[in-house]
Design a protein around this motif. Structure first.
Motif, PDB file in Angstrom:
ATOM      1  N   TYR A  24       0.930  -1.097  -0.013  1.00 14.72           N
ATOM      2  CA  TYR A  24       0.054   0.025  -0.030  1.00 14.72           C
ATOM      3  C   TYR A  24       0.739   1.052   0.134  1.00 14.72           C
ATOM      4  N   LEU A  27       1.563   1.775  -3.405  1.00 14.91           N
ATOM      5  CA  LEU A  27       0.566   1.627  -4.373  1.00 14.91           C
ATOM      6  C   LEU A  27      -0.261   2.904  -4.136  1.00 14.91           C
ATOM      7  N   ARG A  28      -0.159   3.624  -3.054  1.00 13.11           N
ATOM      8  CA  ARG A  28      -1.234   4.476  -2.588  1.00 13.11           C
ATOM      9  C   ARG A  28      -1.589   5.519  -3.439  1.00 13.11           C
ATOM     10  N   VAL A  31      -3.089   3.784  -6.890  1.00 11.92           N
ATOM     11  CA  VAL A  31      -4.521   3.220  -6.141  1.00 11.92           C
ATOM     12  C   VAL A  31      -5.496   4.198  -6.266  1.00 11.92           C
ATOM     13  N   ALA A  34      -6.702   5.644  -9.372  1.00 14.84           N
ATOM     14  CA  ALA A  34      -7.572   4.644 -10.083  1.00 14.84           C
ATOM     15  C   ALA A  34      -9.065   4.685  -9.404  1.00 14.84           C
ATOM     16  N   MET A  35      -9.081   4.766  -7.992  1.00 12.65           N
ATOM     17  CA  MET A  35     -10.413   4.743  -7.271  1.00 12.65           C
ATOM     18  C   MET A  35     -10.844   6.272  -7.382  1.00 12.65           C
ATOM     19  N   PRO A 138      -8.043   0.530  -0.570  1.00 10.84           N
ATOM     20  CA  PRO A 138      -8.077   1.228  -1.768  1.00 10.84           C
ATOM     21  C   PRO A 138      -9.061   2.593  -1.442  1.00 10.84           C
ATOM     22  N   GLY A 141      -6.651   4.934  -0.058  1.00 17.98           N
ATOM     23  CA  GLY A 141      -5.870   5.440  -0.979  1.00 17.98           C
ATOM     24  C   GLY A 141      -6.674   6.875  -1.623  1.00 17.98           C
ATOM     25  N   TRP A 142      -7.944   6.313  -1.724  1.00 19.77           N
ATOM     26  CA  TRP A 142      -8.591   7.261  -2.624  1.00 19.77           C
ATOM     27  C   TRP A 142      -8.750   8.702  -1.748  1.00 19.77           C
ATOM     28  N   TYR A 145      -5.405  10.569  -1.755  1.00 21.01           N
ATOM     29  CA  TYR A 145      -5.134  11.217  -2.829  1.00 21.01           C
ATOM     30  C   TYR A 145      -6.190  12.493  -2.973  1.00 21.01           C
TER      31      TYR A 145
END
Length: 203
Positions: A24, A27-28, A31, A34-35, A138, A141-142, A145
């Motif tokens: 994570y 990939l935070r 991801v 993407a989310m 995820p 992560g969103w 972000y």
């Protein structure tokens, strides 16, 4: 043998948790990006207030994790095990305070059994953790972000939230131990709704 088996299960679960956590960290951002294609419209198109968006996500993750725990963990056995551990701890503590060496010696064998029972309980509660992380990471992560993009939000989207004792603060401002406001709000909502859901499920 049972203790070794339990230890093995705990080790595997912790390794899975560690791997996903490390992954994570790398990939935070991708991801989260993407989310954002899935959830970003809530903020930038529908203009759902962020405090409501965070509340909704906390309900989703709280419900999901509670349902998984209810599915994977034998609640009756879990409560019995926890009650037995509390009872033993109380008796053991009383013997320690009284300096009753004879009773403490008799309790040593039972202590080993209780420790094994405690590990079994931990193994049960850790079992659904990888599945919980699949959904939770995820979403986190969103959120992370989205908060990093606060400067580009539409003007209709409020960048602040009003909280008791803290007043009106930006979502990204660090407060308790440096944790940002949005995370504190998420944790409060998650704690409240998760308790309600678990009470409803009889957990």
């Amino acid at each position: 043998m049972a203790q070794k088996s339990t230890t093995g299960v705990m080790t595997r679960l912790l390794l899975i948790y560690l791997v996903m956590t490390v992954a994570y960290a790398f990939l935070r951002i991708p991801v989260g990006q993407a989310m954002n294609y899935v959830l970003g419209g809530l903020v930038t198109t529908l203009y759902v207030p962020l405090f409501i968006t965070i509340l909704l996500l906390s309900v989703i993750t709280g419900s999901y994790s509670s349902l998984l725990l209810n599915r994977f963990v034998d609640q009756k056995q879990l409560k019995q095990s926890q009650a037995k551990m509390r009872e033993f701890q109380q008796v053991y503590r009383e013997a320690q305070l009284a300096g009753d060496k004879g009773k403490l010696k008799k309790l040593e064998k039972e202590r080993a059994e209780v420790m094994e029972l405690s590990m079994d309980v931990q193994a049960q509660t850790m079992r659904p953790m990888p599945y919980i992380l699949i959904i939770s990471l995820p979403l986190f992560g969103w959120l992370s972000y989205t908060m990093s993009q606060a400067g580009s939000w539409p003007t209709r989207v409020s960048t602040t939230i009003s909280l008791p004792y803290f007043g009106t603060l930006p979502y990204t401002q660090g407060v308790i131990l440096g944790f940002p406001v949005w995370l504190i709000w998420y944790l409060v909502c998650s704690l409240v709704f998760t308790q309600v859901i678990r009470k409803t499920l009889g957990m």
